[in-house]
Scaffold this active site. Structure first.
Site, PDB file in Angstrom:
ATOM      1  CG  HIS A 257      -0.334  -0.153   2.522  1.00 16.44           C
ATOM      2  ND1 HIS A 257       0.172  -1.363   2.978  1.00 16.44           N
ATOM      3  CD2 HIS A 257      -0.132   0.738   3.521  1.00 16.44           C
ATOM      4  CE1 HIS A 257       0.653  -1.196   4.196  1.00 16.44           C
ATOM      5  NE2 HIS A 257       0.500   0.069   4.551  1.00 16.44           N
TER       6      HIS A 257
ATOM      7  CG  HIS B 135       1.352   5.154   4.177  1.00 18.51           C
ATOM      8  ND1 HIS B 135       0.569   5.077   5.299  1.00 18.51           N
ATOM      9  CD2 HIS B 135       2.025   3.975   4.091  1.00 18.51           C
ATOM     10  CE1 HIS B 135       0.756   3.905   5.883  1.00 18.51           C
ATOM     11  NE2 HIS B 135       1.634   3.218   5.169  1.00 18.51           N
TER      12      HIS B 135
END
Length: 140
Positions: free
Chosen positions: A99, A101
């Protein structure tokens, strides 16, 4: 489902969704470091940079760029953004579904997770450069 991000993608876990297309989902971080802290995930599970196709990583960045632009051109009025992938446990990755940020930043905010980084020095910059160049040359 053992992966919380896969559960969010599937709709089996709650999240505040901010963007979605066929391949990516972006949602607000449950423990934000700043207002608007968003996570961008591929809908297909992969763990980290070692097993994520380069096109998928590029897509994460593409979506992250749009989120960052939205943070700048919205009432969040961000002056900039931190865009980060924590790759592996040693890099503080805590959910093992890759992922990105996106953390909107304001001039003068008090967030200091990078404090001290600007004064660090590598004692052997040439050697470090050689190590990375040699390793890159060996990659497929």
């Amino acid at each position: 489902m053992s992966c919380v991000f896969c559960a969010i993608v599937a709709g089996a876990a709650d999240a505040i969704r901010v963007y979605e297309d066929d391949d990516y989902l972006a949602f607000l971080d449950i423990r934000p470091i700043v207002r608007g802290h968003t996570l961008v995930v591929p809908k297909t599970h992969s763990v980290d940079l070692t097993d994520t196709p380069a096109d998928t990583v590029a897509g994460l960045v593409r979506v992250g760029q749009r989120i960052g632009q939205a943070a700048r051109h919205s009432e969040l009025a961000a002056d900039g953004n931190n865009i980060v992938i924590n790759d592996g446990k040693a890099a503080f990755q805590t959910v093992f579904h890759i992922h990105l940020h996106v953390a909107p930043r304001l001039d003068g905010d008090k967030l200091s997770f990078a404090k001290g980084l600007v004064v660090r020095k590598d004692p052997d910059r040439e050697g470090t450069g050689r190590i990375l160049r040699d390793a890159l040359a060996r990659l497929p």
